[in-house]
Design a protein around this motif. Structure first.
Motif, short mmCIF file in Angstrom:
data_model
loop_
_atom_site.label_atom_id
_atom_site.label_comp_id
_atom_site.label_asym_id
_atom_site.label_seq_id
_atom_site.Cartn_x
_atom_site.Cartn_y
_atom_site.Cartn_z
N GLY A 48 -44.93 0.74 -18.03
CA GLY A 48 -44.52 -0.65 -18.22
C GLY A 48 -45.02 -1.19 -19.54
O GLY A 48 -46.13 -0.87 -19.99
N HIS A 49 -44.19 -2.03 -20.17
CA HIS A 49 -44.52 -2.54 -21.50
C HIS A 49 -45.85 -3.29 -21.51
O HIS A 49 -46.71 -3.03 -22.37
CB HIS A 49 -43.38 -3.42 -22.02
CG HIS A 49 -43.49 -3.72 -23.48
ND1 HIS A 49 -44.17 -4.82 -23.96
CD2 HIS A 49 -43.04 -3.05 -24.56
CE1 HIS A 49 -44.12 -4.82 -25.28
NE2 HIS A 49 -43.44 -3.76 -25.67
N GLY A 50 -46.06 -4.21 -20.59
CA GLY A 50 -47.30 -4.98 -20.56
C GLY A 50 -48.54 -4.11 -20.42
O GLY A 50 -49.47 -4.22 -21.22
N PRO A 51 -48.58 -3.23 -19.41
CA PRO A 51 -49.75 -2.36 -19.26
C PRO A 51 -49.95 -1.40 -20.44
O PRO A 51 -51.09 -1.12 -20.82
CB PRO A 51 -49.47 -1.60 -17.96
CG PRO A 51 -48.58 -2.52 -17.18
CD PRO A 51 -47.72 -3.18 -18.22
N VAL A 52 -48.87 -0.89 -21.02
CA VAL A 52 -48.99 0.02 -22.17
C VAL A 52 -49.62 -0.72 -23.34
O VAL A 52 -50.57 -0.23 -23.97
CB VAL A 52 -47.63 0.64 -22.56
CG1 VAL A 52 -47.68 1.28 -23.94
CG2 VAL A 52 -47.19 1.65 -21.51
N ILE A 53 -49.11 -1.90 -23.66
CA ILE A 53 -49.66 -2.67 -24.78
C ILE A 53 -51.11 -3.09 -24.47
O ILE A 53 -51.97 -3.06 -25.37
CB ILE A 53 -48.78 -3.88 -25.11
CG1 ILE A 53 -47.37 -3.41 -25.55
CG2 ILE A 53 -49.42 -4.78 -26.17
CD1 ILE A 53 -47.36 -2.43 -26.71
N ALA A 54 -51.40 -3.42 -23.23
CA ALA A 54 -52.78 -3.76 -22.86
C ALA A 54 -53.71 -2.56 -23.09
O ALA A 54 -54.85 -2.74 -23.54
CB ALA A 54 -52.84 -4.22 -21.40
N SER A 55 -53.23 -1.36 -22.81
CA SER A 55 -54.06 -0.17 -23.04
C SER A 55 -54.36 0.00 -24.52
O SER A 55 -55.48 0.37 -24.90
CB SER A 55 -53.40 1.09 -22.46
OG SER A 55 -52.35 1.56 -23.28
N TRP A 56 -53.36 -0.27 -25.37
CA TRP A 56 -53.60 -0.18 -26.81
C TRP A 56 -54.55 -1.30 -27.27
O TRP A 56 -55.36 -1.09 -28.16
CB TRP A 56 -52.28 -0.22 -27.59
CG TRP A 56 -51.57 1.08 -27.48
CD1 TRP A 56 -50.42 1.34 -26.78
CD2 TRP A 56 -51.97 2.33 -28.05
NE1 TRP A 56 -50.10 2.67 -26.89
CE2 TRP A 56 -51.03 3.30 -27.66
CE3 TRP A 56 -53.03 2.72 -28.85
CZ2 TRP A 56 -51.12 4.63 -28.05
CZ3 TRP A 56 -53.13 4.05 -29.24
CH2 TRP A 56 -52.18 4.99 -28.84
N HIS A 57 -54.43 -2.46 -26.66
CA HIS A 57 -55.35 -3.54 -26.99
C HIS A 57 -56.78 -3.11 -26.68
O HIS A 57 -57.69 -3.33 -27.49
CB HIS A 57 -54.98 -4.81 -26.22
CG HIS A 57 -55.79 -6.00 -26.62
ND1 HIS A 57 -57.00 -6.31 -26.04
CD2 HIS A 57 -55.57 -6.94 -27.57
CE1 HIS A 57 -57.50 -7.39 -26.61
NE2 HIS A 57 -56.65 -7.80 -27.53
N ASP A 58 -56.98 -2.48 -25.52
CA ASP A 58 -58.32 -2.01 -25.15
C ASP A 58 -58.86 -1.00 -26.16
O ASP A 58 -60.05 -0.98 -26.46
CB ASP A 58 -58.30 -1.39 -23.75
CG ASP A 58 -58.07 -2.41 -22.65
OD1 ASP A 58 -58.21 -3.63 -22.91
OD2 ASP A 58 -57.74 -1.99 -21.52
N ILE A 59 -57.99 -0.13 -26.66
CA ILE A 59 -58.40 0.90 -27.61
C ILE A 59 -58.65 0.32 -29.01
O ILE A 59 -59.64 0.66 -29.66
CB ILE A 59 -57.34 2.02 -27.68
CG1 ILE A 59 -57.31 2.79 -26.36
CG2 ILE A 59 -57.60 2.96 -28.87
CD1 ILE A 59 -56.12 3.71 -26.21
N LEU A 60 -57.74 -0.54 -29.46
CA LEU A 60 -57.78 -1.01 -30.85
C LEU A 60 -58.65 -2.25 -31.06
O LEU A 60 -59.11 -2.49 -32.19
CB LEU A 60 -56.36 -1.30 -31.34
CG LEU A 60 -55.38 -0.13 -31.29
CD1 LEU A 60 -54.00 -0.59 -31.76
CD2 LEU A 60 -55.87 1.04 -32.12
N ASP A 61 -58.88 -3.05 -30.02
CA ASP A 61 -59.58 -4.32 -30.16
C ASP A 61 -60.98 -4.11 -30.74
O ASP A 61 -61.77 -3.30 -30.25
CB ASP A 61 -59.67 -5.03 -28.81
CG ASP A 61 -60.20 -6.44 -28.95
OD1 ASP A 61 -59.81 -7.14 -29.90
OD2 ASP A 61 -61.03 -6.84 -28.10
#
Length: 132
Positions: A48-61
């Protein structure tokens, strides 16, 4: 630019966004009109788009940059879908990755990324085949 070159350009943009920890760029690279998913090394599937982007946020933040490079990328076209098979070097880790792209009105966008450990790695950047 032929499709394979466009797909490889989109793949390079993915790794550039990752390397620069640019969440806005990473978000813009993901497809919107199709189901998307990601499997980060050692983790389960995220869908899902939301969870995928949230995972990248967790990695990149909070990161300024990542020591990541893509090697030996090869594009395989399947109509309006394409796969890029490549190797990743993340610091001292060696990974093999599959990135799936879909053609959309705005160009090629990523629909799936999966990366995991490998004992094989190309001898030189851009080289085909692998060495142990």
């Amino acid at each position: 630019m032929v499709d394979e070159e466009q797909v490889l350009f989109a793949n390079e943009a993915f790794y550039a966004a990752f390397a620069s920890a640019d969440l806005d760029a990473m978000t813009g690279l993901w497809a919107r009109d199709v189901p998307v998913s990601v499997v980060h090394p050692g983790a389960g599937a995220i869908m899902g788009h939301g969870p995928v982007i949230a995972s990248w946020h967790d990695i990149l933040d909070g990161q300024d940059a990542f020591d990541i490079a893509c090697h030996a990328a090869e594009a395989r076209l399947l109509g309006d879908t394409a796969m890029v098979l490549c190797y990743e070097r993340v610091g001292t880790y060696r990974l093999v990755a599959t990135n799936v792209f879909v053609r959309q009105d705005v160009g090629w966008r990523i629909a799936h990324h999966q990366s995991g450990a490998t004992n094989e790695f190309p001898a030189t950047p851009g080289a085909r085949g692998a060495v142990h």
